[in-house]
Design a protein around this motif. Sequence first.
Motif, PDB file in Angstrom:
ATOM      1  N   VAL A  87     144.374  56.376  60.562  1.00 31.99           N
ATOM      2  CA  VAL A  87     143.105  55.745  60.206  1.00 31.99           C
ATOM      3  C   VAL A  87     142.014  56.500  60.956  1.00 31.99           C
ATOM      4  O   VAL A  87     142.038  56.575  62.184  1.00 31.99           O
ATOM      5  CB  VAL A  87     143.097  54.257  60.595  1.00 31.99           C
ATOM      6  N   ALA A  88     141.093  57.061  60.215  1.00 31.12           N
ATOM      7  CA  ALA A  88     140.091  57.926  60.839  1.00 31.12           C
ATOM      8  C   ALA A  88     138.771  57.815  60.095  1.00 31.12           C
ATOM      9  O   ALA A  88     138.672  57.176  59.038  1.00 31.12           O
ATOM     10  CB  ALA A  88     140.581  59.375  60.846  1.00 31.12           C
ATOM     11  N   LEU A  89     137.753  58.443  60.658  1.00 28.91           N
ATOM     12  CA  LEU A  89     136.443  58.498  60.015  1.00 28.91           C
ATOM     13  C   LEU A  89     136.405  59.672  59.047  1.00 28.91           C
ATOM     14  O   LEU A  89     137.127  60.664  59.209  1.00 28.91           O
ATOM     15  CB  LEU A  89     135.345  58.636  61.067  1.00 28.91           C
ATOM     16  N   ALA A  90     135.572  59.552  58.030  1.00 27.30           N
ATOM     17  CA  ALA A  90     135.411  60.635  57.067  1.00 27.30           C
ATOM     18  C   ALA A  90     134.892  61.888  57.773  1.00 27.30           C
ATOM     19  O   ALA A  90     134.275  61.818  58.844  1.00 27.30           O
ATOM     20  CB  ALA A  90     134.455  60.207  55.963  1.00 27.30           C
ATOM     21  N   GLU A  91     135.148  63.026  57.152  1.00 27.88           N
ATOM     22  CA  GLU A  91     134.786  64.307  57.764  1.00 27.88           C
ATOM     23  C   GLU A  91     133.299  64.412  58.054  1.00 27.88           C
ATOM     24  O   GLU A  91     132.890  65.045  59.024  1.00 27.88           O
ATOM     25  CB  GLU A  91     135.225  65.457  56.846  1.00 27.88           C
ATOM     26  N   ASP A  92     132.471  63.774  57.213  1.00 24.38           N
ATOM     27  CA  ASP A  92     131.025  63.906  57.383  1.00 24.38           C
ATOM     28  C   ASP A  92     130.444  62.893  58.372  1.00 24.38           C
ATOM     29  O   ASP A  92     129.221  62.784  58.494  1.00 24.38           O
ATOM     30  CB  ASP A  92     130.314  63.778  56.038  1.00 24.38           C
ATOM     31  N   ALA A  93     131.284  62.147  59.073  1.00 24.14           N
ATOM     32  CA  ALA A  93     130.789  61.163  60.047  1.00 24.14           C
ATOM     33  C   ALA A  93     130.101  61.868  61.210  1.00 24.14           C
ATOM     34  O   ALA A  93     130.558  62.922  61.664  1.00 24.14           O
ATOM     35  CB  ALA A  93     131.939  60.308  60.554  1.00 24.14           C
ATOM     36  N   PRO A  94     129.004  61.312  61.730  1.00 28.28           N
ATOM     37  CA  PRO A  94     128.321  61.917  62.884  1.00 28.28           C
ATOM     38  C   PRO A  94     129.240  62.007  64.101  1.00 28.28           C
ATOM     39  O   PRO A  94     130.145  61.193  64.276  1.00 28.28           O
ATOM     40  CB  PRO A  94     127.152  60.961  63.138  1.00 28.28           C
ATOM     41  N   ASP A  95     129.004  62.987  64.942  1.00 27.14           N
ATOM     42  CA  ASP A  95     129.843  63.207  66.122  1.00 27.14           C
ATOM     43  C   ASP A  95     129.817  62.013  67.071  1.00 27.14           C
ATOM     44  O   ASP A  95     130.816  61.732  67.749  1.00 27.14           O
ATOM     45  CB  ASP A  95     129.386  64.475  66.860  1.00 27.14           C
ATOM     46  N   ASP A  96     128.673  61.304  67.147  1.00 25.72           N
ATOM     47  CA  ASP A  96     128.581  60.132  68.026  1.00 25.72           C
ATOM     48  C   ASP A  96     129.635  59.091  67.646  1.00 25.72           C
ATOM     49  O   ASP A  96     130.300  58.507  68.516  1.00 25.72           O
ATOM     50  CB  ASP A  96     127.183  59.503  67.942  1.00 25.72           C
ATOM     51  N   PHE A  97     129.810  58.868  66.345  1.00 19.71           N
ATOM     52  CA  PHE A  97     130.793  57.897  65.890  1.00 19.71           C
ATOM     53  C   PHE A  97     132.220  58.400  66.143  1.00 19.71           C
ATOM     54  O   PHE A  97     133.105  57.636  66.517  1.00 19.71           O
ATOM     55  CB  PHE A  97     130.590  57.593  64.405  1.00 19.71           C
ATOM     56  N   LYS A  98     132.440  59.676  65.891  1.00 17.71           N
ATOM     57  CA  LYS A  98     133.782  60.244  66.108  1.00 17.71           C
ATOM     58  C   LYS A  98     134.191  60.143  67.574  1.00 17.71           C
ATOM     59  O   LYS A  98     135.355  59.885  67.890  1.00 17.71           O
ATOM     60  CB  LYS A  98     133.817  61.699  65.648  1.00 17.71           C
ATOM     61  N   LYS A  99     133.220  60.314  68.469  1.00 20.21           N
ATOM     62  CA  LYS A  99     133.515  60.205  69.898  1.00 20.21           C
ATOM     63  C   LYS A  99     133.897  58.779  70.261  1.00 20.21           C
ATOM     64  O   LYS A  99     134.842  58.547  71.024  1.00 20.21           O
ATOM     65  CB  LYS A  99     132.295  60.658  70.713  1.00 20.21           C
ATOM     66  N   ILE A 100     133.166  57.810  69.711  1.00 21.26           N
ATOM     67  CA  ILE A 100     133.490  56.403  69.973  1.00 21.26           C
ATOM     68  C   ILE A 100     134.857  56.053  69.402  1.00 21.26           C
ATOM     69  O   ILE A 100     135.633  55.296  70.005  1.00 21.26           O
ATOM     70  CB  ILE A 100     132.395  55.486  69.377  1.00 21.26           C
ATOM     71  N   ALA A 101     135.195  56.600  68.221  1.00 20.84           N
ATOM     72  CA  ALA A 101     136.479  56.305  67.579  1.00 20.84           C
ATOM     73  C   ALA A 101     137.660  56.740  68.435  1.00 20.84           C
ATOM     74  O   ALA A 101     138.749  56.159  68.348  1.00 20.84           O
ATOM     75  CB  ALA A 101     136.550  56.971  66.206  1.00 20.84           C
ATOM     76  N   GLU A 102     137.474  57.752  69.259  1.00 24.14           N
ATOM     77  CA  GLU A 102     138.560  58.224  70.122  1.00 24.14           C
ATOM     78  C   GLU A 102     138.935  57.190  71.182  1.00 24.14           C
ATOM     79  O   GLU A 102     140.072  57.140  71.642  1.00 24.14           O
ATOM     80  CB  GLU A 102     138.154  59.538  70.800  1.00 24.14           C
ATOM     81  N   ASP A 103     137.951  56.367  71.583  1.00 19.22           N
ATOM     82  CA  ASP A 103     138.185  55.309  72.583  1.00 19.22           C
ATOM     83  C   ASP A 103     137.391  54.091  72.127  1.00 19.22           C
ATOM     84  O   ASP A 103     136.387  53.732  72.709  1.00 19.22           O
ATOM     85  CB  ASP A 103     137.752  55.783  73.967  1.00 19.22           C
TER      86      ASP A 103
END
Length: 504
Positions: A87-103
Amino acid sequence: MSTTELGPNNRSGDYDIMEPYWRMVSDIVAGAKAMRAAKSGADNPYLPKFPNESDADYAYRVANAKFTNIYRDIIETLAAKPFTKEVALAEDAPDDFKKIAEDIDGAGNHLHTFAGRSFFAGINNAVDWIMVDYVKMRPGTTLADERSMNARPYWVHVEAPRVLAVYSARIGAKEELVHVRIAETGKARDGYGETITNRVRVYNREPIVDTDGAVINYAPATFEVYEQKTSSASSGAKTSSWDLVDQGPISIGVIPMVPFIAGRRIEGTWQFVPPMQDAAYLQIEHFQQETNLKSIKEQACFPMLAGNGVAPVLEDGKAKAVPIGPKSVLYAPPNGEGEHGEWQFIEPNAESLKFLAADVEATEQQLRELGRQPLTAKTGNITVTTAAFAGDKANSVIQAWALNLKDALENAWALTAKWLGQSEGPTVVVDTDFDVGLSDEKDPDNLLKMRERGDLSGQTLGEEFKRRGILSVEWDYDEEVKRITEEIPGEPNEADGPPMEDAA
């Protein structure tokens, strides 16, 4: 501040209706120890006391009850289906969201792990909750201070039994939460011991009324935290109160809670028809059947000895216990009329044991069939279909649950975006292609026949087998073609030398 009578820990009517079911499935998932220890008054609610059964015999039967946890195995199997892919964010998601998704929860858990826990709990309880909070900052904290302290939104998993009350209202064209109460239990080290603290978090939006008293809107959300305090009176009696220990506004204006719903919500309430309730009740019946069979088998190992025409030996006015064993001798003396008594064992009929064993096996089979239904049963139970996945179709119940999870996760990301001052959250990718081919055992054969007729290419056939788990997720068509080509015998070249028969 303290409250009297109805305090913040008061439970709503919807909660009271759902709570017995939540307690039951919680005991089932917890396993044999919890099932044996459950109490309803003096009795175990899952193993009723037999008429005329002594307290000692009942206590022994409950303490040694047999429990095979098929229900938990079913829930774990179903809950794992959407998570064979991350379960992950779409490729075009902003980096801020991707960083939060990691933790995502500030405890080191990835969005995938968090979603898996919520999915399991939602299937088990019919509903699960995600709270999106923000690191609390002191007044006057600058943006630079927030960044240095890694202040950011984080998610909190809140299981349904902790949500004591939920109320919602139609605000414009959308239903929104206007009041939520959450039980929070804290544990802190106290020297070499520990202290347990009971708290209740209250989210609220006060109604705004017009001159006629009609509700026209709701004010921005606020929060309050109450802590239970216990004090002793001079008489020695203890009293309890709920003291307000924290409060303030919610800067994003809404209650930061998102439900993931797997059950069928009863209109106008926050009650649900649990999706696995039939399986849960059948697990209780299976528990009773297994325990009864075990009890009868134990009794069959120690058959009852009957003395026909034998007078008991009395000791202090009571019949003396008869010794039984290979070194014991039992006497049946004649009665003076040339007749004598006899000893014999009374044993349960073996046919009754076979019947009970078959009954247990049939219930187990029925229970597993109930567990399989969400993978094959057709449904349209999708709470909200957003534009992000308007083209997706739920071909089974569990696919509908997976789409509901996707919807809940994206709603939680929308709240996260509000905390970050952004207009919208990212798209979440949740696998819903996990049940392809499950409802048709001949599906692979049909694909092979289509390939033989030339209706499918070799690449498409391989990709369809990969979808169905027949081929590894690592399978690659181009790599496979390369390997097959290498296995085809070729013409010998000059470097190989002449064929062996020519050399001879």
